[in-house]
Design a protein around this motif. Sequence first.
Motif, mmCIF file in Angstrom:
data_model
loop_
_atom_site.group_PDB
_atom_site.id
_atom_site.type_symbol
_atom_site.label_atom_id
_atom_site.label_comp_id
_atom_site.label_asym_id
_atom_site.label_seq_id
_atom_site.Cartn_x
_atom_site.Cartn_y
_atom_site.Cartn_z
ATOM 1 N N ILE A 108 -5.561 6.170 21.840
ATOM 2 C CA ILE A 108 -5.178 4.976 21.675
ATOM 3 C C ILE A 108 -4.795 4.499 20.322
ATOM 4 O O ILE A 108 -4.208 3.684 20.071
ATOM 5 N N ASN A 109 -4.995 5.541 19.488
ATOM 6 C CA ASN A 109 -4.484 5.194 18.144
ATOM 7 C C ASN A 109 -3.248 6.067 17.949
ATOM 8 O O ASN A 109 -2.775 5.956 16.674
ATOM 9 N N LYS A 110 -2.627 6.793 18.868
ATOM 10 C CA LYS A 110 -1.334 7.087 18.264
ATOM 11 C C LYS A 110 -0.048 6.423 17.947
ATOM 12 O O LYS A 110 0.342 6.827 17.023
ATOM 13 N N ALA A 111 -0.175 5.078 18.690
ATOM 14 C CA ALA A 111 0.752 4.204 18.108
ATOM 15 C C ALA A 111 0.261 2.903 17.708
ATOM 16 O O ALA A 111 -0.462 2.499 18.338
ATOM 17 N N HIS A 112 0.625 2.402 16.740
ATOM 18 C CA HIS A 112 -0.046 1.199 16.288
ATOM 19 C C HIS A 112 0.970 0.272 16.701
ATOM 20 O O HIS A 112 1.855 -0.599 15.885
ATOM 21 N N LYS A 113 1.013 -0.014 18.058
ATOM 22 C CA LYS A 113 1.948 -1.090 18.972
ATOM 23 C C LYS A 113 1.180 -1.836 19.725
ATOM 24 O O LYS A 113 0.253 -1.416 20.463
ATOM 25 N N ILE A 114 1.337 -3.228 19.629
ATOM 26 C CA ILE A 114 0.891 -4.501 20.591
ATOM 27 C C ILE A 114 2.158 -4.455 21.639
ATOM 28 O O ILE A 114 3.179 -4.516 21.162
ATOM 29 N N ILE A 115 1.757 -4.257 22.756
ATOM 30 C CA ILE A 115 2.702 -4.698 24.049
ATOM 31 C C ILE A 115 2.370 -5.941 24.737
ATOM 32 O O ILE A 115 1.041 -6.253 24.829
ATOM 33 N N ALA A 116 3.391 -6.639 25.077
ATOM 34 C CA ALA A 116 3.327 -7.712 26.234
ATOM 35 C C ALA A 116 4.507 -7.708 27.143
ATOM 36 O O ALA A 116 5.578 -7.292 26.773
ATOM 37 N N ILE A 117 4.021 -7.849 28.464
ATOM 38 C CA ILE A 117 5.136 -7.392 29.589
ATOM 39 C C ILE A 117 5.148 -8.738 30.406
ATOM 40 O O ILE A 117 4.233 -9.349 30.850
ATOM 41 N N GLY A 118 6.449 -9.159 30.610
ATOM 42 C CA GLY A 118 6.519 -10.470 31.636
ATOM 43 C C GLY A 118 7.811 -10.872 31.605
ATOM 44 O O GLY A 118 8.716 -10.586 30.591
ATOM 45 N N ARG A 119 8.005 -11.917 32.641
ATOM 46 C CA ARG A 119 9.391 -12.723 32.350
ATOM 47 C C ARG A 119 9.446 -13.431 31.303
ATOM 48 O O ARG A 119 8.451 -14.178 30.734
ATOM 49 N N LEU A 120 10.567 -13.379 30.625
ATOM 50 C CA LEU A 120 10.664 -14.190 29.378
ATOM 51 C C LEU A 120 10.871 -15.686 29.873
ATOM 52 O O LEU A 120 12.022 -16.221 29.730
ATOM 53 N N ALA A 121 9.972 -16.510 30.239
ATOM 54 C CA ALA A 121 9.981 -17.842 30.663
ATOM 55 C C ALA A 121 8.704 -18.740 30.204
ATOM 56 O O ALA A 121 7.455 -18.075 29.673
ATOM 57 N N TYR A 122 8.776 -19.822 30.512
ATOM 58 C CA TYR A 122 7.636 -20.979 30.255
ATOM 59 C C TYR A 122 6.256 -20.474 30.385
ATOM 60 O O TYR A 122 5.320 -20.419 29.494
ATOM 61 N N GLN A 123 5.970 -19.846 31.680
ATOM 62 C CA GLN A 123 4.614 -19.406 32.209
ATOM 63 C C GLN A 123 4.043 -18.111 31.055
ATOM 64 O O GLN A 123 2.754 -18.339 30.680
ATOM 65 N N LYS A 124 4.768 -17.313 30.588
ATOM 66 C CA LYS A 124 4.242 -16.158 29.954
ATOM 67 C C LYS A 124 3.722 -16.855 28.468
ATOM 68 O O LYS A 124 3.317 -16.079 27.670
ATOM 69 N N ASN A 125 4.684 -17.785 27.799
ATOM 70 C CA ASN A 125 4.210 -18.629 26.686
ATOM 71 C C ASN A 125 4.487 -17.389 25.466
ATOM 72 O O ASN A 125 3.667 -17.297 24.566
ATOM 73 N N PHE A 126 5.291 -16.675 25.416
ATOM 74 C CA PHE A 126 5.655 -15.532 24.350
ATOM 75 C C PHE A 126 5.984 -16.228 22.848
ATOM 76 O O PHE A 126 5.650 -15.363 22.063
ATOM 77 N N SER A 127 6.467 -17.279 23.031
ATOM 78 C CA SER A 127 6.697 -17.784 21.603
ATOM 79 C C SER A 127 5.247 -17.902 20.952
ATOM 80 O O SER A 127 5.377 -17.679 19.709
ATOM 81 N N GLU A 128 4.439 -18.414 21.590
ATOM 82 C CA GLU A 128 2.867 -18.383 20.882
ATOM 83 C C GLU A 128 2.681 -16.954 20.555
ATOM 84 O O GLU A 128 1.906 -16.784 19.380
ATOM 85 N N LEU A 129 2.770 -16.012 21.399
ATOM 86 C CA LEU A 129 2.397 -14.541 20.906
ATOM 87 C C LEU A 129 3.022 -14.227 19.861
ATOM 88 O O LEU A 129 2.432 -13.635 18.840
ATOM 89 N N ILE A 130 4.282 -14.541 19.396
ATOM 90 C CA ILE A 130 5.284 -14.213 18.369
ATOM 91 C C ILE A 130 4.570 -14.888 17.113
ATOM 92 O O ILE A 130 4.247 -14.268 15.906
ATOM 93 N N HIS A 131 4.253 -16.394 17.424
ATOM 94 C CA HIS A 131 3.689 -16.937 16.116
ATOM 95 C C HIS A 131 2.408 -16.380 15.723
ATOM 96 O O HIS A 131 2.001 -16.352 14.519
ATOM 97 N N LEU A 132 1.673 -15.844 16.849
ATOM 98 C CA LEU A 132 0.116 -15.245 16.371
ATOM 99 C C LEU A 132 0.298 -13.939 15.589
ATOM 100 O O LEU A 132 -0.157 -13.770 14.593
ATOM 101 N N PHE A 133 1.283 -13.311 16.187
ATOM 102 C CA PHE A 133 1.524 -11.920 15.337
ATOM 103 C C PHE A 133 2.066 -12.117 13.978
ATOM 104 O O PHE A 133 1.692 -11.425 13.269
#
Length: 382
Positions: free
Chosen positions: A201-226
Amino acid sequence: MEQRNIKLVYCIGGTYNSGGMERVLTNKANWLASHGYDITIITTEQRGRKAFFPLHPAIHQIDLGINYQGKQSPLAKAFAYPFKLLKHKRALSSHLLAIKPDIVVSLFDNGSSIIPKIHDGSKKILEVHFSRFKRKQYQRKGFLKLIDTLLSYQDLNTAKSYDHFVVLTEEDKGYWGLKQNISVIPNALNPDFSTNQHHNINKAHKIIAIGRLAYQKNFSELIHLFSRVHQEAPDWTLEIIGNGPDESRLQKLINTLHLQDKVTLTPATPYIQTKYLDASIYAMTSRYEGLPMVLLEAQAYGLPIISYDCKCGPKDIISDEVNGYIIPMKNHELFVQRLLTLMQDQSLRERMSIQSVIASRRYDEELIMNQWITLFEKLLHE
C-alpha cells in the motif's frame, strides 16, 4: 444451487458508458451466461456503439433506437417524451412476445414505468442503482424542483408496480417505505478484482478517484480538498479516472489552482485494475450513490477509503477508523484532517489495507449471485 434454463431480459439505456451500473450489469450478465442462463440485453440508446465492458459471446443484444437522450432542448425533450414512450412500449412488447422470457429486469432507466404494463407472461423485477433521494439531491430550484418532487413520487409508484423491487442497501430500503416485495441485494465483486492481487500500500503515494466527470461525483470539491493538503505532503498526487461533461471545467480548476503537476484527469478504461494497483488511498466526494462499485473494488485491492457519508452505500462498505474514514457531508475540515492522517501514517494505511481486504469478502460474486438466483426461483414458483 441447481441450474435452470431461465430466460432473462435486462432493460437498460445502453451499455456503452463506463459507469458503475453498466459494469454491474456486465458482471451479472456474464456470470449468468457462463452458468447456462439465456440472457438478452435490450437497450434504447446504444445506436451502434460497442459495449464499454466486454460481454459474454452468448449474450444477445437488441437496441430499440428510441434515443431518449437526443440532443434537444429540455422543452423539446419533454414534448417528445410521450411519443418516445409509446414507441418504446410497442417495440419492447414485440421483442418480449417473441423472446418469451421468464423474467424481465429493468435497471430503472427511461421507460421503466411501461414494463409492468407489457403482458408477455414474464415476472418483472425493478433494480435501482441510486438512492431514493437521488432527485432531491440535485438541489434544483423553482419549477425544476417541483418536477424533481413529482418524478420522485412517480419513482415510488413505478417500484410498486413491479413483481419485485431490489435495492442495494438496508439504508435505502428504509427510505422507500415498502413493506413487501422488496429485497436488498448488494453489488457483487467480479473475480477479476481478486483479493490476492492487493499490493504494498505504500508503493505509490497516489490518491485515486473513479467515476463519471459530472455533478453527482463532485470531483471539483475533491480537487479543492487536495489543494489544501498537497503542500504538507508534496510527494503525493491525485488521479481522477473517468469521462464526462465536466472534464474541461475540472481541468480549468486544476490549472487555476496550479495543480497541473499534482492532479491528473485520465480517461475511463475497462482495465481499471491497474489503477487500483498503482494507488495507496481511494477518495470519494459524491453527492449521492447507490452502492458504489468503485468502493467495493478499491477495498478488494486493499485501499484505505475516505468518503463522504452520502446516501447511500459508503456506510455499508466503510467501517470508520477500521478500513477507512466516513466524513459527514460538507465537513471539509474533517475530510482534510483525515486525508492528511492517512497520507502521513504508513502503518495506519497498512492496517486499514488488511481490513479492507477482509471486508471485501462480504461481496463475493458467488455469494451475491446465489441471492439473485434464489429470488428468480422464488418468483417463478409463485
